[in-house]
Write a protein that holds these residues in place. Sequence first.
Motif, PDB file in Angstrom:
ATOM      1  N   LEU A  54       0.835  -1.206   0.000  1.00 51.90           N
ATOM      2  CA  LEU A  54       0.000   0.000   0.000  1.00 51.90           C
ATOM      3  C   LEU A  54       0.867   1.252   0.000  1.00 51.90           C
ATOM      4  O   LEU A  54       0.653   2.178  -0.801  1.00 51.90           O
ATOM      5  CB  LEU A  54      -0.912  -0.016   1.230  1.00 51.90           C
ATOM      6  N   ILE A  55       1.856   1.292   0.889  1.00 49.51           N
ATOM      7  CA  ILE A  55       2.748   2.448   0.961  1.00 49.51           C
ATOM      8  C   ILE A  55       3.514   2.610  -0.351  1.00 49.51           C
ATOM      9  O   ILE A  55       3.665   3.723  -0.868  1.00 49.51           O
ATOM     10  CB  ILE A  55       3.734   2.288   2.136  1.00 49.51           C
ATOM     11  N   THR A  56       3.988   1.494  -0.901  1.00 50.41           N
ATOM     12  CA  THR A  56       4.776   1.544  -2.136  1.00 50.41           C
ATOM     13  C   THR A  56       3.960   2.080  -3.305  1.00 50.41           C
ATOM     14  O   THR A  56       4.411   2.974  -4.038  1.00 50.41           O
ATOM     15  CB  THR A  56       5.298   0.135  -2.487  1.00 50.41           C
ATOM     16  N   ILE A  57       2.759   1.544  -3.492  1.00 47.56           N
ATOM     17  CA  ILE A  57       1.927   1.940  -4.642  1.00 47.56           C
ATOM     18  C   ILE A  57       1.553   3.420  -4.559  1.00 47.56           C
ATOM     19  O   ILE A  57       1.672   4.169  -5.542  1.00 47.56           O
ATOM     20  CB  ILE A  57       0.653   1.066  -4.702  1.00 47.56           C
ATOM     21  N   ILE A  58       1.104   3.861  -3.382  1.00 49.26           N
ATOM     22  CA  ILE A  58       0.721   5.268  -3.227  1.00 49.26           C
ATOM     23  C   ILE A  58       1.941   6.181  -3.392  1.00 49.26           C
ATOM     24  O   ILE A  58       1.865   7.241  -4.029  1.00 49.26           O
ATOM     25  CB  ILE A  58       0.060   5.504  -1.858  1.00 49.26           C
ATOM     26  N   SER A  59       3.072   5.764  -2.833  1.00 40.29           N
ATOM     27  CA  SER A  59       4.291   6.581  -2.919  1.00 40.29           C
ATOM     28  C   SER A  59       4.820   6.653  -4.340  1.00 40.29           C
ATOM     29  O   SER A  59       5.349   7.692  -4.752  1.00 40.29           O
ATOM     30  CB  SER A  59       5.368   6.016  -1.982  1.00 40.29           C
ATOM     31  N   ILE A  60       4.697   5.567  -5.095  1.00 40.62           N
ATOM     32  CA  ILE A  60       5.109   5.599  -6.504  1.00 40.62           C
ATOM     33  C   ILE A  60       4.239   6.583  -7.283  1.00 40.62           C
ATOM     34  O   ILE A  60       4.747   7.397  -8.077  1.00 40.62           O
ATOM     35  CB  ILE A  60       5.014   4.187  -7.140  1.00 40.62           C
TER      36      ILE A  60
END
Length: 491
Positions: free
Chosen positions: A299-305
Amino acid sequence: MRSKKIVAEMSGVLALLIAVVMMLVNQPHIKAATVDEVKAKGELVMGTAPDYPPYEFLATVDGTQKVVGMDVQIGQDIANKLGVKLVVKAMDFDSLLVALETKKIDMVISGMSATEERKKSVDFSDPYYKSKQMFVIRKDEASELKSAEDIKDKVVGVQIGSMQQDILKSSFPQAKSSALTNVNDLLLSLKSNKVSAFLTESAVAEAYVSHNSDITSLSADVNEEDMSGTAIAFSKNSEDLVATANSAIKNITDNNLISKYLAAAGNYLESPSAQQQGPWQLVLSYWPYFFSGLGTTLLITIISIFFGVLLGVVFALFRISRFKLLNMVTAAFVEFIRGTPLMIQIMFVYFGVGAFVNIPALISGIIAVSINSAAYVSEIIRGGINSVPKGQTEAARSLGLSAKDTFTSVTFPQAIKNIWPSLGNEFISLIKETSIVSIIGVADLIYQLKAVQSVTYQGVIPIVIAMIIYFVITYSLTKLLNHFEGKMKHE
């Protein structure tokens, strides 16, 4: 000309740094929470580091992951005294006092000793527990290390900021200290021969020894009367909360509830089925922990990307803008972000900015990771745009295309092809960099890894499982990015 540009960028970074420092220096004084404020909001927020069984650790209770242990029971007693709900916030031990200072939490109950240095910054309750101190050693060295005297000149592991760190310094001055974040890391250091022993409280030592056949313990022979004892930390000038805590502690002491609370914590750690399992089966039985942590990490990775690329494009366009002020400010900001560690940025957003606006830990982690990624993405995109030959732009303009059409139809598409491998590497790195958010209590994969270590007393196996999970994710993403890269080459 080039030197002037460098000086301008450095001046911008310096100005930004001064602005950040001034913001911190001039931040409004955060008043300590009062009993009336706690009652008004209906909850008492307790900060703890849940990697210290049986005092505080994560366990599955009625299908839900919760922080349990003796210290949580004590926190509940204080909340009951106030007639409010207890809310437990988990984070790294060395972040607890910062969280208290910035009013993220109302109190710290995490096996913290009331040292004279800490008393300068926080108020402490009366001590609620004094424990015997034990050295944990490898069983194959038990014949050589028969007493505390035999360890005095060895390398000894202690938890950073713990009572044991002070005890080792005062009672064993000849010993070489190896300070690590939590007890799980100390166990790994012991098993990998990095230290000869580690110092901890007797209940913790006994718990680890009972779950690991290759280690044993021996008394540290430290006089309990010389120790400050474990107490509850509050913000300075929290007299009414301290008084409430002391009242609860008196009731606990008078009724000998500590032993009862320790026994209750032990029930979460001992299960007949677990004792019949091997180490691998035991750790794998906690797969919901890893699965939950993986979900948070993704979740953090996708939103941060998403936000990293979006902001990165904006920053890159600002960097190539003809407006010198916009160019200089953006350059200064990007260089500042790239020149400071992500861990510091996460802590700054959560604790520093959090002094003005109360931002949840997960949102703070996403904001910090997104901005950090945007700084690197912007430089990748800027480099890609600059790599497109000027002749392409001149040819497009000579054919009658506007500056906007030239950029969107000619320059940017070619830049994307040039930067795709670097952009892919940034995305892969981002997955691994999200592991740092665990320091502020975000329940990502690393956070859950530590939780499994604490519950199972297994140090290496949870790490191996987490490594495999990270590898599967990054390898899959690499293959996906390579697929799109191959398509671009054939266009």
